[in-house]
Design an enzyme around this catalytic site. Structure first.
Site, PDB file in Angstrom:
ATOM      1  N   MET A 168       0.852  -1.189   0.000  1.00  0.00           N
ATOM      2  CA  MET A 168       0.000   0.000   0.000  1.00  0.00           C
ATOM      3  C   MET A 168       0.894   1.247   0.000  1.00  0.00           C
ATOM      4  SD  MET A 168      -3.427  -0.947   2.038  1.00  0.00           S
ATOM      5  CE  MET A 168      -2.875  -0.751   3.724  1.00  0.00           C
ATOM      6  N   GLY A 169       2.112   1.082  -0.490  1.00  0.00           N
ATOM      7  CA  GLY A 169       3.036   2.213  -0.558  1.00  0.00           C
ATOM      8  C   GLY A 169       3.602   2.549   0.809  1.00  0.00           C
ATOM      9  N   GLU A 191      11.890  -0.525   5.121  1.00  0.00           N
ATOM     10  CA  GLU A 191      12.851  -1.641   5.048  1.00  0.00           C
ATOM     11  C   GLU A 191      12.167  -3.004   4.928  1.00  0.00           C
ATOM     12  OE1 GLU A 191      16.117  -1.621   4.612  1.00  0.00           O
ATOM     13  OE2 GLU A 191      16.004   0.561   4.511  1.00  0.00           O
ATOM     14  N   GLY A 192      10.994  -3.143   5.518  1.00  0.00           N
ATOM     15  CA  GLY A 192      10.246  -4.406   5.424  1.00  0.00           C
ATOM     16  C   GLY A 192       9.906  -4.707   3.972  1.00  0.00           C
ATOM     17  N   HIS A 193       9.368  -3.705   3.268  1.00  0.00           N
ATOM     18  CA  HIS A 193       9.044  -3.888   1.850  1.00  0.00           C
ATOM     19  C   HIS A 193      10.313  -4.181   1.044  1.00  0.00           C
ATOM     20  CE1 HIS A 193       5.584  -1.065   2.918  1.00  0.00           C
ATOM     21  NE2 HIS A 193       5.003  -2.177   2.537  1.00  0.00           N
ATOM     22  N   LYS A 242       5.005  -9.897   9.936  1.00  0.00           N
ATOM     23  CA  LYS A 242       4.474  -8.911  10.902  1.00  0.00           C
ATOM     24  C   LYS A 242       2.950  -8.946  10.869  1.00  0.00           C
ATOM     25  CE  LYS A 242       3.177  -4.763  11.132  1.00  0.00           C
ATOM     26  NZ  LYS A 242       2.636  -3.754  10.420  1.00  0.00           N
ATOM     27  N   GLN A 278      -2.993 -11.833   8.493  1.00  0.00           N
ATOM     28  CA  GLN A 278      -3.260 -11.575   7.069  1.00  0.00           C
ATOM     29  C   GLN A 278      -2.624 -12.675   6.205  1.00  0.00           C
ATOM     30  OE1 GLN A 278      -2.801  -7.628   5.029  1.00  0.00           O
ATOM     31  NE2 GLN A 278      -0.807  -8.373   4.472  1.00  0.00           N
ATOM     32  N   SER A 328       6.904  -0.553   9.693  1.00  0.00           N
ATOM     33  CA  SER A 328       5.511  -0.404   9.260  1.00  0.00           C
ATOM     34  C   SER A 328       5.345   0.993   8.683  1.00  0.00           C
ATOM     35  CB  SER A 328       4.589  -0.570  10.472  1.00  0.00           C
ATOM     36  OG  SER A 328       3.321  -0.009  10.212  1.00  0.00           O
ATOM     37  N   ARG A 363       2.948   2.796   9.069  1.00  0.00           N
ATOM     38  CA  ARG A 363       2.312   3.628  10.096  1.00  0.00           C
ATOM     39  C   ARG A 363       3.322   4.274  11.049  1.00  0.00           C
ATOM     40  NH1 ARG A 363      -3.314   2.683  10.510  1.00  0.00           N
ATOM     41  NH2 ARG A 363      -3.970   0.937   9.216  1.00  0.00           N
TER      42      ARG A 363
HETATM   43  O1  PAF Z   1      -0.194  -5.656   3.845  1.00  0.00           O
HETATM   44  C1  PAF Z   1      -0.601  -4.798   3.050  1.00  0.00           C
HETATM   45  O2  PAF Z   1       0.087  -3.826   2.733  1.00  0.00           O
HETATM   46  C2  PAF Z   1      -1.994  -4.938   2.462  1.00  0.00           C
HETATM   47  O3  PAF Z   1      -2.871  -5.484   3.378  1.00  0.00           O
HETATM   48  C3  PAF Z   1      -2.039  -5.691   1.125  1.00  0.00           C
HETATM   49  C4  PAF Z   1      -1.590  -7.147   1.287  1.00  0.00           C
HETATM   50  C5  PAF Z   1      -1.157  -4.992   0.109  1.00  0.00           C
HETATM   51  C6  PAF Z   1      -3.476  -5.700   0.577  1.00  0.00           C
HETATM   52  O4  PAF Z   1      -3.974  -4.414   0.379  1.00  0.00           O
END
Ligand code: PAF
Length: 271
Positions: free
Chosen positions: A26-27, A31-33, A145, A149, A181, A183
């Site tokens: 979600m942009g 570092e996690g991404h 994390k 999900q 995160s 956030r």
């Molecule tokens: O973890 C996230 O960033 C979101 O929940 C995802 C998996 C991209 C779905 O919108």
């Protein structure tokens, strides 16, 4: 790096490839991404990252509005990482078609975050199911994390006999222990300190309760967390991460799952 805003153009392009390694985001990249992307690149398939702040997974309008967005900075970073494709769809591109497969929502979606964020996992599964139909990825990279999900997406894929494989990636932490995160960028210096203290407190607690079952006194722990600066605690629970059964004897393998607020920022983690 090629950028796509429309699924038909994207599909035309990926048809030419041997397969796709997919990192949905979600942009607000951190570092996690980056770690997910680096692992995806190791597959030798083309790496596709998506950026889409999915309104359907936010149970509060205010949370959707305040969710950190910084697409320009994200694009710069993704170019540096030399990913192959970036998909930034519009709402209509994602929600303007009827998916072939129905979302499967495992009953575990009612626990933990599902109890406190009504409709959240329905929203996550809805968007992920659509991304899968558009992209048909060979691999999907997800971080631990957001373990609930990850588990629910795996269950959906299993139940609906989808061919994509989920690659579970370890939680990346900042030097102060806080799980990376998007956030976190909404926290000020003092709030970062609070989140860090809470992480170390809970990590030590886990070590202690592994040795002594009787130390897991939820109300007392919640009081300690409030004293450390948590504004509100949604939950603090132990689960076995394979079966997602609640743990009775804490000397067994378990993770401590928690979600809490510092002012208006909601943080989740598991250790
Ligand atoms: O973890 C996230 O960033 C979101 O929940 C995802 C998996 C991209 C779905 O919108």
């Amino acid at each position: 790096m090629k950028i796509f805003k429309d699924k038909h153009t994207l599909q035309k392009e990926i048809l030419k490839t041997k397969g796709i390694s997919f990192v949905p985001t979600m942009g607000g990249l951190h570092e996690g991404h980056i770690s997910l992307i680096k692992q995806s690149k190791k597959t030798k398939l083309k790496t596709l990252v998506s950026i889409f702040v999915n309104p359907k997974q936010f149970n509060k309008k205010s949370d959707f509005k305040s969710y950190p967005r910084n697409t320009k900075k994200d694009i710069k970073q993704l170019k540096k990482l030399k990913i192959n494709y970036l998909y930034i769809p519009t709402f209509k591109d994602i929600y303007g078609f009827k998916p072939k497969k129905k979302v499967f929502l495992d009953k575990f979606s009612k626990k933990l975050c599902g109890k406190f964020r009504k409709g959240h996992f329905e929203g996550v599964l809805n968007v992920v199911n659509r991304f899968i139909e558009i992209i048909k990825p060979r691999y999907i990279f997800l971080g631990k994390k957001d373990y609930q999900q990850l588990y629910l997406i795996k269950k959906h894929i299993e139940k609906r006999k989808i061919k994509s494989k989920i690659v579970e990636c370890k939680t990346i932490r900042e030097n102060n222990g806080i799980a990376c995160s998007s956030r976190n960028s909404n926290l000020n210096k003092n709030q970062i300190k609070i989140a860090s203290n809470i992480f170390y407190y809970l990590r030590n607690l886990k070590k202690k309760i592994k040795k002594n079952n009787n130390l897991f006194k939820v109300n007392k722990i919640k009081e300690d967390l409030r004293n450390l600066g948590a504004t509100k605690i949604d939950y603090l629970e132990n689960y076995n991460t394979k079966s997602f059964k609640k743990i009775k004897k804490l000397n067994k393998k378990f993770n401590l799952f928690f979600a809490y607020y510092i002012k208006n920022t909601r943080l989740i983690d598991n250790i």
